[in-house]
Design a protein around this motif. Structure first.
Motif, PDB file in Angstrom:
ATOM      1  N   MET A  60       0.838  -1.200   0.000  1.00  0.00           N
ATOM      2  CA  MET A  60       0.000   0.000   0.000  1.00  0.00           C
ATOM      3  C   MET A  60       0.877   1.256   0.000  1.00  0.00           C
ATOM      4  SD  MET A  60      -3.358   0.918   2.384  1.00  0.00           S
ATOM      5  CE  MET A  60      -3.388  -0.678   3.115  1.00  0.00           C
ATOM      6  N   THR A  61       1.934   1.251   0.800  1.00  0.00           N
ATOM      7  CA  THR A  61       2.864   2.384   0.853  1.00  0.00           C
ATOM      8  C   THR A  61       3.540   2.577  -0.493  1.00  0.00           C
ATOM      9  OG1 THR A  61       3.215   2.072   3.228  1.00  0.00           O
ATOM     10  CG2 THR A  61       4.898   3.311   2.037  1.00  0.00           C
ATOM     11  N   LYS A  62       3.946   1.491  -1.117  1.00  0.00           N
ATOM     12  CA  LYS A  62       4.563   1.576  -2.450  1.00  0.00           C
ATOM     13  C   LYS A  62       3.589   2.219  -3.432  1.00  0.00           C
ATOM     14  CE  LYS A  62       4.593  -1.853  -5.371  1.00  0.00           C
ATOM     15  NZ  LYS A  62       4.846  -3.124  -6.069  1.00  0.00           N
ATOM     16  N   ASN A  63       2.344   1.778  -3.422  1.00  0.00           N
ATOM     17  CA  ASN A  63       1.356   2.312  -4.356  1.00  0.00           C
ATOM     18  C   ASN A  63       1.093   3.795  -4.121  1.00  0.00           C
ATOM     19  OD1 ASN A  63       1.149  -0.173  -5.589  1.00  0.00           O
ATOM     20  ND2 ASN A  63      -0.597  -0.805  -4.363  1.00  0.00           N
ATOM     21  N   PHE A  64       0.925   4.200  -2.861  1.00  0.00           N
ATOM     22  CA  PHE A  64       0.730   5.624  -2.559  1.00  0.00           C
ATOM     23  C   PHE A  64       1.958   6.436  -2.978  1.00  0.00           C
ATOM     24  CE2 PHE A  64      -2.566   4.538   0.820  1.00  0.00           C
ATOM     25  CZ  PHE A  64      -3.613   5.153   0.159  1.00  0.00           C
ATOM     26  N   SER A  65       3.148   5.889  -2.741  1.00  0.00           N
ATOM     27  CA  SER A  65       4.385   6.590  -3.094  1.00  0.00           C
ATOM     28  C   SER A  65       4.510   6.761  -4.602  1.00  0.00           C
ATOM     29  CB  SER A  65       5.600   5.835  -2.559  1.00  0.00           C
ATOM     30  OG  SER A  65       5.574   5.759  -1.163  1.00  0.00           O
ATOM     31  N   LEU A  66       4.264   5.693  -5.332  1.00  0.00           N
ATOM     32  CA  LEU A  66       4.357   5.763  -6.794  1.00  0.00           C
ATOM     33  C   LEU A  66       3.299   6.707  -7.364  1.00  0.00           C
ATOM     34  CD1 LEU A  66       5.107   2.046  -7.701  1.00  0.00           C
ATOM     35  CD2 LEU A  66       6.692   3.977  -7.773  1.00  0.00           C
ATOM     36  N   ASN A  67       2.106   6.696  -6.784  1.00  0.00           N
ATOM     37  CA  ASN A  67       1.062   7.620  -7.237  1.00  0.00           C
ATOM     38  C   ASN A  67       1.489   9.070  -6.999  1.00  0.00           C
ATOM     39  OD1 ASN A  67      -0.594   5.546  -8.075  1.00  0.00           O
ATOM     40  ND2 ASN A  67      -1.815   5.530  -6.201  1.00  0.00           N
ATOM     41  N   HIS A  68       2.054   9.337  -5.839  1.00  0.00           N
ATOM     42  CA  HIS A  68       2.531  10.691  -5.539  1.00  0.00           C
ATOM     43  C   HIS A  68       3.649  11.078  -6.503  1.00  0.00           C
ATOM     44  CE1 HIS A  68       3.663  14.280  -3.365  1.00  0.00           C
ATOM     45  NE2 HIS A  68       4.906  13.895  -3.557  1.00  0.00           N
ATOM     46  N   TYR A  69       4.587  10.184  -6.702  1.00  0.00           N
ATOM     47  CA  TYR A  69       5.720  10.444  -7.590  1.00  0.00           C
ATOM     48  C   TYR A  69       5.227  10.751  -9.001  1.00  0.00           C
ATOM     49  CZ  TYR A  69      10.306   9.905  -9.753  1.00  0.00           C
ATOM     50  OH  TYR A  69      11.468  10.127 -10.441  1.00  0.00           O
ATOM     51  N   ALA A  70       4.266   9.962  -9.475  1.00  0.00           N
ATOM     52  CA  ALA A  70       3.714  10.163 -10.818  1.00  0.00           C
ATOM     53  C   ALA A  70       2.986  11.512 -10.915  1.00  0.00           C
ATOM     54  CB  ALA A  70       2.773   9.024 -11.175  1.00  0.00           C
TER      55      ALA A  70
ATOM     56  N   ASN B 109       5.515  14.316 -11.044  1.00  0.00           N
ATOM     57  CA  ASN B 109       6.298  14.326 -12.277  1.00  0.00           C
ATOM     58  C   ASN B 109       5.420  14.278 -13.517  1.00  0.00           C
ATOM     59  OD1 ASN B 109       9.192  14.267 -11.390  1.00  0.00           O
ATOM     60  ND2 ASN B 109       8.314  12.634 -10.159  1.00  0.00           N
ATOM     61  N   LYS B 110       4.098  14.351 -13.296  1.00  0.00           N
ATOM     62  CA  LYS B 110       3.131  14.355 -14.389  1.00  0.00           C
ATOM     63  C   LYS B 110       3.405  13.245 -15.398  1.00  0.00           C
ATOM     64  CE  LYS B 110       2.210  19.294 -13.989  1.00  0.00           C
ATOM     65  NZ  LYS B 110       2.534  19.368 -12.620  1.00  0.00           N
ATOM     66  N   MET B 111       3.709  12.077 -14.855  1.00  0.00           N
ATOM     67  CA  MET B 111       3.974  10.914 -15.701  1.00  0.00           C
ATOM     68  C   MET B 111       2.747  10.009 -15.650  1.00  0.00           C
ATOM     69  SD  MET B 111       7.806  10.133 -14.348  1.00  0.00           S
ATOM     70  CE  MET B 111       8.329   9.008 -15.607  1.00  0.00           C
ATOM     71  N   LEU B 112       2.501   9.334 -16.731  1.00  0.00           N
ATOM     72  CA  LEU B 112       1.363   8.423 -16.763  1.00  0.00           C
ATOM     73  C   LEU B 112       1.672   7.107 -16.079  1.00  0.00           C
ATOM     74  CD1 LEU B 112       0.121   9.007 -20.405  1.00  0.00           C
ATOM     75  CD2 LEU B 112      -0.859   9.870 -18.280  1.00  0.00           C
ATOM     76  N   HIS B 113       2.906   6.667 -16.188  1.00  0.00           N
ATOM     77  CA  HIS B 113       3.258   5.368 -15.619  1.00  0.00           C
ATOM     78  C   HIS B 113       4.668   5.428 -15.068  1.00  0.00           C
ATOM     79  CE1 HIS B 113       3.199   1.084 -15.016  1.00  0.00           C
ATOM     80  NE2 HIS B 113       4.307   0.960 -15.696  1.00  0.00           N
ATOM     81  N   VAL B 114       4.840   5.001 -13.844  1.00  0.00           N
ATOM     82  CA  VAL B 114       6.156   4.991 -13.207  1.00  0.00           C
ATOM     83  C   VAL B 114       6.440   3.562 -12.771  1.00  0.00           C
ATOM     84  CG1 VAL B 114       7.532   5.861 -11.292  1.00  0.00           C
ATOM     85  CG2 VAL B 114       5.827   7.330 -12.346  1.00  0.00           C
TER      86      VAL B 114
END
Length: 197
Positions: free
Chosen positions: A79-89, A92-97
């Motif tokens: 869950m932490t990974k998913n929240f982190s990747l969502n924040h990072y994306a 950085n206005k990226m569609l997929h990280v």
């Protein structure tokens, strides 16, 4: 094993009795590891703290469902990974990280009394060796050696095979221990502590 039993007990108390003390105990028990993990992705201690808070808020919202979760620690890391990747994306206005595309910061800390006996030069060598590891290898090293996760748990969190985790950890250990002069190996017993079991 004791931590696993403690987590299981807290999990039951949260799910069955909506026990806020158990919820707070779980938060305190897992905060440091989850925070380091989130920080390795988002690169901000404040944002990492928000991510962990969001993770625990979501856990509380799903408290009735967590009885079905086999390994709550792994569940919270995912869950932490998913929240982190969502924040990072979002930032950085990226569609997929992808996790392997991130430059993971060094978050291993040597702060127990045993490590304080080691000279700064040796600590610097260890940190330099860890910094030179590829991002995925460095993250696996952190999760296994710093957060005490099992290979299977790390594999679940990162979406890798157990064999990949084992191989990456072996590479990390080899590179980190190679950075140490032979006379320090016996003093540190570094190889024994950091060898895959």
């Amino acid at each position: 094993m004791q931590q696993e039993n403690t987590i299981k007990d807290l999990q039951l108390r949260i799910a069955l009795y909506e026990d806020m003390r158990a919820y707070n105990s779980l938060y305190l028990l897992l905060f440091d590891g989850l925070h380091r993990f989130a920080f390795s992705i988002v690169k901000s201690r404040e944002v990492a703290e928000e991510v962990v808070s969001d993770t625990f808020i979501k856990l509380w919202q799903k408290r009735k469902e967590i009885l079905e979760v086999d390994n709550l620690k792994v569940y919270l890391f995912v869950m932490t990974k998913n929240f982190s990747l969502n924040h990072y994306a979002r930032m950085n206005k990226m569609l997929h990280v992808r996790l392997e595309d991130l430059a993971v910061e060094e978050v291993i800390e040597f702060n127990n009394p045993e490590h304080m006996l080691i000279s700064n030069e040796i600590i610097n060598r260890i940190h330099a060796a860890i910094r030179q590891l590829p991002p995925q290898c460095r993250l696996i090293f952190q999760l296994v050696k710093e957060d005490g996760m099992k290979y299977k748990e790390v594999a679940s969190v990162l979406g890798l095979s157990v064999l990949t985790v084992r191989n990456q950890l072996a590479i990390a250990i080899k590179k980190v221990t190679a950075a140490l002069p032979p006379q320090y190996m016996a003093l540190l017993q570094f190889h024994d502590r950091f060898s895959p079991s």
